[in-house]
Design a protein around this motif. Sequence first.
Motif, PDB file in Angstrom:
ATOM      1  N   TYR A   1      71.624  48.262  76.244  1.00  0.00           N
ATOM      2  CA  TYR A   1      71.441  49.662  75.873  1.00  0.00           C
ATOM      3  C   TYR A   1      70.431  49.799  74.737  1.00  0.00           C
ATOM      4  N   THR A   2      70.548  48.908  73.745  1.00  0.00           N
ATOM      5  CA  THR A   2      69.639  48.945  72.601  1.00  0.00           C
ATOM      6  C   THR A   2      68.204  48.685  73.053  1.00  0.00           C
ATOM      7  N   VAL A   3      68.041  47.677  73.926  1.00  0.00           N
ATOM      8  CA  VAL A   3      66.706  47.348  74.433  1.00  0.00           C
ATOM      9  C   VAL A   3      66.108  48.569  75.118  1.00  0.00           C
ATOM     10  N   MET A   4      66.913  49.214  75.976  1.00  0.00           N
ATOM     11  CA  MET A   4      66.409  50.375  76.722  1.00  0.00           C
ATOM     12  C   MET A   4      66.015  51.501  75.768  1.00  0.00           C
ATOM     13  N   ALA A   5      66.814  51.703  74.708  1.00  0.00           N
ATOM     14  CA  ALA A   5      66.508  52.766  73.733  1.00  0.00           C
ATOM     15  C   ALA A   5      65.187  52.482  73.027  1.00  0.00           C
ATOM     16  N   ARG A   6      64.982  51.203  72.636  1.00  0.00           N
ATOM     17  CA  ARG A   6      63.743  50.842  71.936  1.00  0.00           C
ATOM     18  C   ARG A   6      62.544  50.965  72.876  1.00  0.00           C
ATOM     19  N   ILE A   7      62.737  50.527  74.133  1.00  0.00           N
ATOM     20  CA  ILE A   7      61.634  50.614  75.103  1.00  0.00           C
ATOM     21  C   ILE A   7      61.258  52.083  75.327  1.00  0.00           C
ATOM     22  N   SER A   8      62.268  52.959  75.399  1.00  0.00           N
ATOM     23  CA  SER A   8      61.942  54.372  75.636  1.00  0.00           C
ATOM     24  C   SER A   8      61.193  54.958  74.433  1.00  0.00           C
ATOM     25  N   LEU A   9      61.514  54.493  73.220  1.00  0.00           N
ATOM     26  CA  LEU A   9      60.756  54.935  72.040  1.00  0.00           C
ATOM     27  C   LEU A   9      59.306  54.441  72.120  1.00  0.00           C
ATOM     28  N   LEU A  10      59.149  53.185  72.574  1.00  0.00           N
ATOM     29  CA  LEU A  10      57.807  52.612  72.718  1.00  0.00           C
ATOM     30  C   LEU A  10      57.001  53.418  73.747  1.00  0.00           C
ATOM     31  N   ILE A  11      57.652  53.757  74.861  1.00  0.00           N
ATOM     32  CA  ILE A  11      56.977  54.561  75.896  1.00  0.00           C
ATOM     33  C   ILE A  11      56.554  55.906  75.283  1.00  0.00           C
ATOM     34  N   GLY A  12      57.446  56.474  74.468  1.00  0.00           N
ATOM     35  CA  GLY A  12      57.151  57.747  73.811  1.00  0.00           C
ATOM     36  C   GLY A  12      55.915  57.662  72.925  1.00  0.00           C
ATOM     37  N   ARG A  13      55.811  56.564  72.153  1.00  0.00           N
ATOM     38  CA  ARG A  13      54.648  56.412  71.266  1.00  0.00           C
ATOM     39  C   ARG A  13      53.374  56.197  72.074  1.00  0.00           C
ATOM     40  N   MET A  14      53.497  55.388  73.163  1.00  0.00           N
ATOM     41  CA  MET A  14      52.324  55.122  74.007  1.00  0.00           C
ATOM     42  C   MET A  14      51.863  56.421  74.680  1.00  0.00           C
ATOM     43  N   THR A  15      52.831  57.222  75.130  1.00  0.00           N
ATOM     44  CA  THR A  15      52.499  58.508  75.759  1.00  0.00           C
ATOM     45  C   THR A  15      51.778  59.401  74.752  1.00  0.00           C
ATOM     46  N   PHE A  16      52.258  59.382  73.499  1.00  0.00           N
ATOM     47  CA  PHE A  16      51.605  60.194  72.455  1.00  0.00           C
ATOM     48  C   PHE A  16      50.149  59.762  72.268  1.00  0.00           C
ATOM     49  N   LEU A  17      49.962  58.427  72.171  1.00  0.00           N
ATOM     50  CA  LEU A  17      48.599  57.930  71.920  1.00  0.00           C
ATOM     51  C   LEU A  17      47.666  58.219  73.097  1.00  0.00           C
ATOM     52  N   LEU A  18      48.170  57.966  74.317  1.00  0.00           N
ATOM     53  CA  LEU A  18      47.293  58.081  75.484  1.00  0.00           C
ATOM     54  C   LEU A  18      47.150  59.522  75.992  1.00  0.00           C
ATOM     55  N   LYS A  19      48.185  60.338  75.763  1.00  0.00           N
ATOM     56  CA  LYS A  19      48.140  61.707  76.284  1.00  0.00           C
ATOM     57  C   LYS A  19      47.704  62.709  75.203  1.00  0.00           C
ATOM     58  N   ASP A  20      48.491  62.790  74.125  1.00  0.00           N
ATOM     59  CA  ASP A  20      48.219  63.816  73.110  1.00  0.00           C
ATOM     60  C   ASP A  20      46.969  63.521  72.282  1.00  0.00           C
ATOM     61  N   TRP A  21      46.722  62.229  72.032  1.00  0.00           N
ATOM     62  CA  TRP A  21      45.585  61.889  71.156  1.00  0.00           C
ATOM     63  C   TRP A  21      44.306  61.652  71.955  1.00  0.00           C
ATOM     64  N   LEU A  22      44.373  60.695  72.906  1.00  0.00           N
ATOM     65  CA  LEU A  22      43.160  60.311  73.617  1.00  0.00           C
ATOM     66  C   LEU A  22      42.924  61.098  74.907  1.00  0.00           C
ATOM     67  N   HIS A  23      43.942  61.802  75.393  1.00  0.00           N
ATOM     68  CA  HIS A  23      43.862  62.572  76.649  1.00  0.00           C
ATOM     69  C   HIS A  23      43.453  61.701  77.846  1.00  0.00           C
ATOM     70  N   ILE A  24      43.853  60.423  77.820  1.00  0.00           N
ATOM     71  CA  ILE A  24      43.524  59.521  78.941  1.00  0.00           C
ATOM     72  C   ILE A  24      44.424  59.806  80.123  1.00  0.00           C
ATOM     73  N   ILE A  25      45.706  60.060  79.839  1.00  0.00           N
ATOM     74  CA  ILE A  25      46.637  60.395  80.935  1.00  0.00           C
ATOM     75  C   ILE A  25      47.041  61.869  80.826  1.00  0.00           C
ATOM     76  N   GLN A  26      47.413  62.441  81.932  1.00  0.00           N
ATOM     77  CA  GLN A  26      47.817  63.873  81.953  1.00  0.00           C
ATOM     78  C   GLN A  26      49.319  64.017  81.983  1.00  0.00           C
TER      79      GLN A  26
END
Lengths: 200, 207
Positions: free
Chosen positions: A175-200
Amino acid sequence: MFETIGIWIAALLTLCIFSFLYKDNPFYKFAEHLFIGVSAGYWACYYYHNVLQPNLFVPLFQEGRPIFIIPLVLGIMMLLHLVPKISWISRWPLAFIVGTYAGYYLITYLQTNALEQVTATLVPLVTFSSVVLFVGVTTGLVYFFFSKEHKGTFGGIAKFGIWFLMIAFGASFGYTVMARISLLIGRMTFLLKDWLHIIQ
Amino acid sequence: MKRQIPLIITFIAGIVMIIQYFIPHEPFAGMQQLFNQWYLIIAAFAMILGIGNLLKIHSGRISRKTSGWGYSIVLLTGLTVMLISGLGWGIERGTFFFYLFWNLHIPMASTMFALLAFFVASASYRAFRARTIEATLLLIAAIVVMLSRVPLGGYIWSKIPFAGDWIMSYPNMAGQRAIMIGIALGTVSTSLRIILGIERTYLGGGK
């Protein structure tokens, strides 16, 4: 404009913290110290507006309830911990907190974490799952009984209890691993979507 | 006086909290809520104490110019800006404080925790070597629970989500319950020792 600046600041700070994956470096240290300062400031303001204001200043100064002078005095006594010569005064508010919560937890833990859990475990053993639950709790408790040496039959039962505890630790770990991974996905989504606009 | 009065305060506060549960009438009724409120107030002052300590340590580092004193300036700047904006103009949405919270605090807090994903991965590599029965059970439970929480698990085998739920509801629950009951019994005995003044370590050293 302000939003864009905010996104850039957030992105750069995110990268500063991720730079620790390479090794400890000045960028990480900068973000780390800024985080501590900002966190302390955030919690101080949060406590002032959501705890001190409604629980102390309003009852004492607006509603005129003099009994709230007691926690105010105890609170000020707590701050005297910073003055080495009279730091012993801070033991009084500390004693109040410890005593209050010792009395409170004595009842609540006994009721919710002990009695209600035992009640929920002692059910008719009509399904395989309820047998697993009963055996798991009983053997787990046997493992925690250290007044008798874990040898022979008793040791065997305790070992069975360890197996259940290991499953519980494994599940919590998963459960802990999954929670941390989902946070990591959240940060990656922020960088690639909100900042760089690479993904939609 | 330095140790006896705190012990008396602890005893009275603890006993009042126990009595108010069994005698829900005046003057004990409402004591729990009042004491809870007082606890929150004192905890807020403890927070101020912590910030005072932080200021003391880092201003000392700056004045002595010890190694890394520049980072102390960063820390104190972050703290001061947050305090001035939050205490001066409020913390509601739309304020400068909220802007800082949203663009500094949240990204840094979530990245700090996201960073743990990598360390958890390396810890998993060490923990998940099935050398004993216990380690194997830990490995299986963790993998099944992880797979059951993502679509991939269902693609591999349709019963994995069900297996994950079953592990969480029964063997995991049994282990958690045993731990909970153990903690409860430990808490009860420690609370009693504190109220009766047998356990005094919370008062610290000295006279």
